[in-house]
Motif scaffolding. Structure first.
Motif, short mmCIF file in Angstrom:
data_model
loop_
_atom_site.label_atom_id
_atom_site.label_comp_id
_atom_site.label_asym_id
_atom_site.label_seq_id
_atom_site.Cartn_x
_atom_site.Cartn_y
_atom_site.Cartn_z
N PRO A 50 0.82 -1.21 0.00
CA PRO A 50 0.00 0.00 0.00
C PRO A 50 0.85 1.26 0.00
N GLY A 51 0.26 2.35 -0.47
CA GLY A 51 0.94 3.64 -0.47
C GLY A 51 1.91 3.78 -1.62
N GLY A 91 -4.67 3.76 -9.89
CA GLY A 91 -3.60 3.44 -10.82
C GLY A 91 -3.93 4.03 -12.17
N LEU A 92 -2.90 4.35 -12.94
CA LEU A 92 -3.07 5.02 -14.23
C LEU A 92 -2.36 4.26 -15.34
N VAL A 93 -3.07 4.10 -16.44
CA VAL A 93 -2.46 3.66 -17.68
C VAL A 93 -2.58 4.83 -18.64
N VAL A 94 -1.45 5.34 -19.10
CA VAL A 94 -1.43 6.53 -19.95
C VAL A 94 -0.64 6.21 -21.22
N SER A 95 -1.29 6.39 -22.36
CA SER A 95 -0.66 6.15 -23.66
C SER A 95 -0.01 4.77 -23.72
N VAL A 120 1.99 3.69 -15.33
CA VAL A 120 2.91 4.71 -14.83
C VAL A 120 2.92 4.77 -13.31
N SER A 121 4.07 5.14 -12.77
CA SER A 121 4.21 5.29 -11.32
C SER A 121 4.51 6.72 -10.92
N GLY A 122 5.06 7.53 -11.85
CA GLY A 122 5.40 8.90 -11.51
C GLY A 122 6.81 9.01 -10.96
N GLY A 171 6.54 7.79 -7.25
CA GLY A 171 5.63 6.70 -6.92
C GLY A 171 4.23 7.13 -6.53
N PHE A 172 3.87 8.40 -6.74
CA PHE A 172 2.57 8.91 -6.32
C PHE A 172 1.52 8.91 -7.42
N ALA A 173 1.86 8.53 -8.63
CA ALA A 173 0.89 8.58 -9.72
C ALA A 173 -0.32 7.70 -9.41
N GLY A 174 -1.51 8.28 -9.53
CA GLY A 174 -2.74 7.52 -9.30
C GLY A 174 -3.23 7.53 -7.87
N GLU A 175 -2.56 8.24 -6.96
CA GLU A 175 -3.00 8.27 -5.56
C GLU A 175 -4.20 9.20 -5.39
N LEU A 176 -5.29 8.85 -6.06
CA LEU A 176 -6.48 9.70 -6.05
C LEU A 176 -7.20 9.66 -4.72
#
Length: 410
Positions: free
Chosen positions: A155-156, A227-231, A235-237, A240-245
């Protein structure tokens, strides 16, 4: 570990995968047939199959006596061991750990879950996970002597994707440092670690016939993550914060969040937050089972709480969708199946937030297709490395020779 040892280990793993793939595709084969199909010398093949037999990845199924035309001793025919777990996926949530085991054909052959309290130390979480893994072995007959790789979701935010890279975690939450090393030490297999919800997003993105190129995934569970799927890339950023909505502020005057802010989406739309809101409105719910009963009875108070949570979810997803323009938005977590009104309300709010984007091809908003083992299955999908969504992700860490020797004796 020296470069030479690492290269030798990688070559050996490559040869093993070729042998396993041939047996998976063609069934039982003699060593002679195997050598022809995989293009290895008899000597190299003999060494590889000996190690696979020792670890339990393959078995001697029968001999070629029935098909043999000439004289001479019948040759053993080798086959995959159906009870051999080749890939292990582990999903550590805030309050539970889930495990899935897949065989060489990538079919899940064992799975289970064990719960713990939120403030359980990582040392204790590891012990609980190892106990669950061993219990699954006893209950199903699956063994782990042939593990090719282990995928672990934590997590996180998580910046590291291979053993030895430290993790980043929320305030007051113990960081999962050493989880990768502990699994590599115990099982002697390559370990892949990432954020568990990001791995769930990966699992959802590849459940369709073709991988989804642009997707936003939000999981509502003990916490709220995304979590994000882009193009076409998972991705993680940078950190590591990408997608932490779940830690986007939805109500500035709201409740305190574990991350130190107030009014994050997690304080509104997580399972504990929704149950607490129902209690505050006079409906004493303590579990998802009780929530399911209230939903099935059409309790208007519970419906209002769920719609409010769905509205907040839709607003946060709408902002993310305006920035990323996804093709699909996926809501996961057991509560989504119990209370489909969450998806309904989030969809309506999201589409309102997206106005005036043309709707000739509206964003698909759907409930997750996978169940609450999605993080563990996503971890397995990650270690298969068969999806273009993982382009750019590091290769799995290779355990040291001592760990390899320990695995060979299991």
């Amino acid at each position: 570990m020296s470069t030479t040892i690492g290269v030798h280990a990688l070559v050996r793993r490559t040869h093993e995968e070729r042998v396993l793939a041939a047996l998976r595709a063609h069934g039982a084969l003699s060593r002679g047939d195997l050598a022809k199909r995989v293009g290895l010398s008899r000597t190299t093949l003999s060494e590889i199959t000996a190690k696979l037999l020792q670890r339990g990845a393959i078995i001697v199924a029968d001999t070629d006596a029935a098909d043999r035309t000439g004289s001479g001793r019948p040759a053993d025919r080798l086959a995959l061991d159906p009870a051999s777990g080749q890939f292990l996926g582990v999903d550590f949530g805030h309050r539970r750990v889930q495990v899935a085991v897949a065989d060489a054909s990538h079919e899940v052959i064992a799975s289970g879950v064990e719960r713990y309290v939120d403030d359980t130390s990582w040392e204790a979480r590891l012990a609980i996970a190892f106990e669950l893994i061993e219990r699954l072995s006893l209950e199903t007959g699956v063994h782990y002597g042939a593990l090719q790789a282990i995928g672990i979701g934590v997590p996180g935010p998580y910046t590291g994707k291979r053993a030895g890279i430290p993790a980043v975690s929320w305030k007051k939450q113990l960081a999962p440092d050493g989880v990768d090393a502990a699994f590599a030490e115990r099982f002697g297999a390559p370990v892949f670690v990432d954020n568990n919800t990001r791995l769930a997003a990966l699992a959802e993105a590849i459940t369709r016939r073709d991988a989804v190129d642009n997707l936003i995934y939000l999981r509502l569970s003990d916490g709220v993550g995304g979590g994000l799927v882009v193009s076409g890339r998972l991705v993680s950023g940078a950190q590591g914060f990408a997608g932490e909505l779940g830690h986007v502020v939805a109500d500035p005057a709201g409740a305190s969040c574990r991350c130190g802010k107030r009014g994050c989406l997690e304080t509104i739309a997580s399972v504990p937050a929704i149950l607490a809101a129902c209690r505050l409105q006079g409906v004493p719910l303590e579990s998802l089972d009780e929530l399911a009963q209230a939903v099935s009875k059409g309790d208007p108070t519970v419906d209002a709480v769920l719609r409010e949570a769905g509205t907040m979810i839709g607003r946060v997803l709408g902002a993310a969708a305006m920035a990323l323009n996804p093709g699909e938005v996926v809501l996961g977590g057991e509560i989504v199946r119990i209370a489909p009104v969450l998806v309904e309300q989030a969809t309506a709010t999201l589409r309102y937030e997206l106005y005036p984007i043309p709707s000739a091809q509206p964003i698909i908003v759907r409930a997750a297709q996978l169940h609450d083992t999605d993080g563990a299955l996503g971890a397995i999908a990650a270690i298969f490395h068969q999806s273009p969504l993982l382009a750019g992700y590091p290769e799995q860490a290779i355990p040291d020779e001592a760990a390899q020797k320990r695995r060979s004796t299991q």
